[in-house]
Enzyme design. Structure first.
Site, mmCIF file in Angstrom:
data_model
loop_
_atom_site.group_PDB
_atom_site.id
_atom_site.type_symbol
_atom_site.label_atom_id
_atom_site.label_comp_id
_atom_site.label_asym_id
_atom_site.label_seq_id
_atom_site.Cartn_x
_atom_site.Cartn_y
_atom_site.Cartn_z
ATOM 1 N N SER A 124 -0.857 -6.812 -3.140
ATOM 2 C CA SER A 124 -1.825 -7.910 -3.242
ATOM 3 C C SER A 124 -2.891 -7.582 -4.278
ATOM 4 O O SER A 124 -3.268 -6.415 -4.456
ATOM 5 C CB SER A 124 -2.485 -8.085 -1.874
ATOM 6 O OG SER A 124 -3.612 -8.916 -1.976
ATOM 7 N N TYR A 149 -6.860 -4.938 6.300
ATOM 8 C CA TYR A 149 -5.655 -5.506 5.670
ATOM 9 C C TYR A 149 -5.493 -4.954 4.254
ATOM 10 O O TYR A 149 -4.432 -4.447 3.879
ATOM 11 C CB TYR A 149 -5.734 -7.043 5.636
ATOM 12 C CG TYR A 149 -4.676 -7.640 4.733
ATOM 13 C CD1 TYR A 149 -3.349 -7.688 5.131
ATOM 14 C CD2 TYR A 149 -4.997 -8.099 3.444
ATOM 15 C CE1 TYR A 149 -2.366 -8.190 4.283
ATOM 16 C CE2 TYR A 149 -4.029 -8.611 2.603
ATOM 17 C CZ TYR A 149 -2.716 -8.658 3.025
ATOM 18 O OH TYR A 149 -1.748 -9.142 2.176
ATOM 19 N N LYS A 153 -2.566 -2.321 2.246
ATOM 20 C CA LYS A 153 -1.812 -2.567 1.004
ATOM 21 C C LYS A 153 -2.019 -1.394 0.036
ATOM 22 O O LYS A 153 -1.069 -0.911 -0.594
ATOM 23 C CB LYS A 153 -2.251 -3.882 0.351
ATOM 24 C CG LYS A 153 -1.840 -5.117 1.125
ATOM 25 C CD LYS A 153 -0.336 -5.292 1.172
ATOM 26 C CE LYS A 153 0.107 -6.411 2.082
ATOM 27 N NZ LYS A 153 1.527 -6.479 2.345
HETATM 28 P P1 NAD Z 1 4.035 -14.472 6.617
HETATM 29 O O1 NAD Z 1 3.211 -14.050 7.777
HETATM 30 O O2 NAD Z 1 4.395 -15.903 6.476
HETATM 31 O O3 NAD Z 1 5.379 -13.609 6.566
HETATM 32 C C1 NAD Z 1 5.469 -12.305 7.081
HETATM 33 C C2 NAD Z 1 6.698 -12.252 7.982
HETATM 34 O O4 NAD Z 1 6.836 -10.934 8.497
HETATM 35 C C3 NAD Z 1 6.603 -13.205 9.173
HETATM 36 O O5 NAD Z 1 7.791 -13.963 9.258
HETATM 37 C C4 NAD Z 1 6.457 -12.271 10.369
HETATM 38 O O6 NAD Z 1 7.029 -12.816 11.545
HETATM 39 C C5 NAD Z 1 7.181 -11.031 9.876
HETATM 40 N N1 NAD Z 1 6.751 -9.767 10.517
HETATM 41 C C6 NAD Z 1 5.498 -9.299 10.675
HETATM 42 N N2 NAD Z 1 5.518 -8.091 11.255
HETATM 43 C C7 NAD Z 1 6.838 -7.779 11.460
HETATM 44 C C8 NAD Z 1 7.512 -6.668 12.025
HETATM 45 N N3 NAD Z 1 6.845 -5.623 12.523
HETATM 46 N N4 NAD Z 1 8.860 -6.685 12.070
HETATM 47 C C9 NAD Z 1 9.555 -7.749 11.577
HETATM 48 N N5 NAD Z 1 8.972 -8.817 11.034
HETATM 49 C C10 NAD Z 1 7.625 -8.848 10.974
HETATM 50 O O7 NAD Z 1 3.278 -13.962 5.294
HETATM 51 P P2 NAD Z 1 3.550 -14.296 3.766
HETATM 52 O O8 NAD Z 1 2.422 -15.118 3.278
HETATM 53 O O9 NAD Z 1 4.939 -14.767 3.580
HETATM 54 O O10 NAD Z 1 3.361 -12.843 3.146
HETATM 55 C C11 NAD Z 1 4.448 -11.966 2.941
HETATM 56 C C12 NAD Z 1 3.922 -10.629 2.452
HETATM 57 O O11 NAD Z 1 3.157 -10.840 1.264
HETATM 58 C C13 NAD Z 1 2.977 -9.933 3.445
HETATM 59 O O12 NAD Z 1 3.224 -8.548 3.382
HETATM 60 C C14 NAD Z 1 1.603 -10.259 2.901
HETATM 61 O O13 NAD Z 1 0.659 -9.277 3.233
HETATM 62 C C15 NAD Z 1 1.867 -10.267 1.399
HETATM 63 N N6 NAD Z 1 0.901 -11.071 0.646
HETATM 64 C C16 NAD Z 1 0.679 -12.370 1.006
HETATM 65 C C17 NAD Z 1 -0.251 -13.128 0.297
HETATM 66 C C18 NAD Z 1 -0.552 -14.551 0.682
HETATM 67 O O14 NAD Z 1 -1.594 -15.069 0.270
HETATM 68 N N7 NAD Z 1 0.309 -15.241 1.427
HETATM 69 C C19 NAD Z 1 -0.935 -12.552 -0.781
HETATM 70 C C20 NAD Z 1 -0.678 -11.234 -1.131
HETATM 71 C C21 NAD Z 1 0.257 -10.488 -0.392
HETATM 72 C C1 WQD Z 2 -9.826 -18.905 -1.989
HETATM 73 C C2 WQD Z 2 -11.187 -19.465 -2.397
HETATM 74 C C3 WQD Z 2 -12.924 -18.965 -0.821
HETATM 75 C C4 WQD Z 2 -11.243 -21.335 2.452
HETATM 76 C C5 WQD Z 2 -7.066 -14.162 0.584
HETATM 77 C C6 WQD Z 2 -6.995 -12.686 0.890
HETATM 78 C C7 WQD Z 2 -6.124 -11.985 -0.096
HETATM 79 C C8 WQD Z 2 -4.756 -12.669 -0.227
HETATM 80 C C9 WQD Z 2 -4.835 -14.161 -0.314
HETATM 81 C C10 WQD Z 2 -3.114 -11.451 0.960
HETATM 82 C C11 WQD Z 2 -12.350 -18.494 -2.154
HETATM 83 C C12 WQD Z 2 -12.672 -20.456 -0.883
HETATM 84 C C13 WQD Z 2 -11.463 -20.722 1.233
HETATM 85 C C14 WQD Z 2 -12.124 -22.373 2.864
HETATM 86 C C15 WQD Z 2 -13.348 -22.114 0.814
HETATM 87 N N1 WQD Z 2 -3.908 -12.421 0.872
HETATM 88 N N2 WQD Z 2 -12.496 -21.100 0.432
HETATM 89 N N3 WQD Z 2 -13.145 -22.726 2.021
HETATM 90 O O1 WQD Z 2 -9.929 -15.099 -0.291
HETATM 91 O O2 WQD Z 2 -8.849 -15.344 -2.567
HETATM 92 O O3 WQD Z 2 -7.580 -14.326 -0.738
HETATM 93 O O4 WQD Z 2 -5.742 -14.699 0.650
HETATM 94 O O5 WQD Z 2 -3.013 -10.452 0.349
HETATM 95 O O6 WQD Z 2 -6.014 -10.670 0.330
HETATM 96 O O7 WQD Z 2 -8.310 -12.157 0.845
HETATM 97 O O8 WQD Z 2 -8.011 -16.734 -0.666
HETATM 98 O O9 WQD Z 2 -7.532 -19.032 0.041
HETATM 99 O O10 WQD Z 2 -8.993 -17.599 1.516
HETATM 100 O O11 WQD Z 2 -9.888 -18.407 -0.662
HETATM 101 O O12 WQD Z 2 -14.296 -22.461 0.094
HETATM 102 O O13 WQD Z 2 -11.999 -22.943 3.963
HETATM 103 O O14 WQD Z 2 -11.461 -20.606 -1.574
HETATM 104 O O15 WQD Z 2 -14.301 -18.694 -0.667
HETATM 105 O O16 WQD Z 2 -13.281 -18.697 -3.187
HETATM 106 P P1 WQD Z 2 -8.729 -15.346 -1.082
HETATM 107 P P2 WQD Z 2 -8.558 -17.974 0.148
#
Ligand code: NAD
Ligand code: WQD
Length: 337
Positions: A124, A149, A153
């Site tokens: 991330s 969290y 990562k």
């Molecule tokens: P998500 O929660 O939709 O998907 C994660 C999946 O992993 C889910 O289906 C959950 O049931 C499964 N899971 C969790 N723990 C488990 C375990 N112990 N065993 C088996 N399955 C398990 O999340 P996502 O948005 O699809 O994110 C996927 C990956 O990307 C995550 O590692 C997340 O941290 C990372 N990521 C997400 C974002 C984002 O904004 N969505 C941003 C950066 C990184």
């Molecule tokens: C985006 C912008 C908020 C909600 C987070 C995690 C990051 C990554 C993705 C996994 C910001 C603003 C948001 C709301 C708002 N996940 N906002 N009202 O914070 O960039 O990232 O999700 O790795 O680790 O920190 O994403 O979508 O929460 O926010 O004004 O109700 O929207 O302040 O500027 P963020 P976000």
């Protein structure tokens, strides 16, 4: 080639399964459905007209995971499984250290035992911390993570780099995602958060569709053009395609390599509201509220390395991201339920 996706039933995982199947890979999913519905994979089958194999297991269950590797010839793993809510991680740090770090270590141990040493990992942009200025590039030092969290990562990245140093047979791609949003153009799969969304895009969608009364905009006094926070939003289908490129790259490289997956362009919260209203024709009422603790003013990527080395770049713009998010939300009022 057969790819195992851990967490493949989740938001990014399900979209990646579609792209892997479309690219001709065989796909196996391991998911405990802690944050996903099995319905997502039924719809992946519907979109692609192809089948995939699924195991309802927890990646921390070493015996069960071993069995998956013994029953299948797995060429590479894409590791999505983990817990991802920043706020929850502050309240329940042990859940995050156990599930994210414990889960990754168990997976890596089983992979090593079974001789599968190719991995793509969901990292991330949060690992850049709060001191590096945007555009963020992969050469920058890791920053201080401000919540458990983010710490998981950064720690898993470190574990993977150490593993590659200890054993040159490993090939690991660390993908640092920026802000994934949107949904598959079919409207069949998309983001289905539990309860009230934490992230901007699902919140906007639920306001637009009438499930929530109004958006809270967290701060309008940042040092950005309109005072609201700027982020690098990326269409989840573009992100998914980045994984297909990463898997191909891992197949003939060694060691650990890091890539940003972003568009390189930042949008403010108010720009996102305006783009969403335009794409959907719906109104998104909002109120300006205090800043959210831990938020940064402006975060966006330099995506050049993924373009130059992986041959990947984002194809969809903000219009498609909003159009597809709306298509998903308006056709699936309660997500997969
Ligand atoms: P998500 O929660 O939709 O998907 C994660 C999946 O992993 C889910 O289906 C959950 O049931 C499964 N899971 C969790 N723990 C488990 C375990 N112990 N065993 C088996 N399955 C398990 O999340 P996502 O948005 O699809 O994110 C996927 C990956 O990307 C995550 O590692 C997340 O941290 C990372 N990521 C997400 C974002 C984002 O904004 N969505 C941003 C950066 C990184
Ligand atoms: C985006 C912008 C908020 C909600 C987070 C995690 C990051 C990554 C993705 C996994 C910001 C603003 C948001 C709301 C708002 N996940 N906002 N009202 O914070 O960039 O990232 O999700 O790795 O680790 O920190 O994403 O979508 O929460 O926010 O004004 O109700 O929207 O302040 O500027 P963020 P976000």
């Amino acid at each position: 080639m057969t790819i195992l996706t851990t967490g493949g039933c989740g938001y990014i995982g399900s979209h990646t399964c579609v792209e892997l199947l479309n690219a001709g890979y065989d796909v196996i999913v391991v998911d405990n459905h802690d944050n996903s519905s099995p319905e997502a994979l039924r719809r992946v089958r519907k979109i692609t007209g192809k089948d995939l194999k699924e195991y309802d297991i927890d990646i921390r269950d070493k015996e069960a995971l071993r069995k998956v590797f013994q029953e299948n010839k797995i060429d590479a793993v894409i590791h999505f499984a983990g817990s991802k809510a920043v706020g929850e991680s502050v309240k329940l740090p042990l859940k995050y250290y156990d599930n994210n770090i414990g889960g990754a270590v168990t997976l890596l141990e089983v992979m090593a035992e079974e001789g599968c040493k190719r991995l793509v990992f969901s990292s991330s942009a949060t690992v850049y911390g709060d001191l590096n200025p945007s555009p963020l590039n992969e050469e920058m030092p890791l920053g201080d993570t401000t919540n458990p969290y983010g710490a998981t990562k950064a720690m898993i990245e470190r574990i993977l780099k150490d593993l590659c140093i200890s054993d040159p047979d490993w090939s690991v791609v660390l993908l640092r995602y920026f802000n994934p949003i949107g949904a598959h153009a079919s409207g069949l799969i998309g983001e289905d958060p539990n309860g009230i969304p934490n992230n901007l895009m699902p919140y906007i969608s639920q306001v637009a569709v009438g499930k929530l009364p109004q958006l809270s905009v967290f701060g309008n006094d940042y040092d950005t053009p309109d005072g609201t926070g700027v982020r690098d939003y990326i269409h989840v289908v573009d992100l998914a395609r980045g994984h297909v490129k990463a898997v191909a790259y891992a197949a003939d490289h060694q060691g650990a390599e890091i890539f940003n997956l972003g568009t390189g362009r930042g949008y403010s919260v108010l720009e996102m509201v305006a783009a969403f209203e335009k794409a959907s024709g719906a109104k998104v009422p909002y109120a300006i509220k205090p800043r959210r603790e831990g938020d940064l003013a402006s975060v966006f990527s330099n995506p050049a390395k993924a373009r130059d080395v992986l041959g990947w770049q984002a194809e969809f713009g903000i219009e498609e991201m909003c159009r597809d998010a709306w298509n998903w939300q308006s056709h699936n009022l309660n997500g997969y339920k």
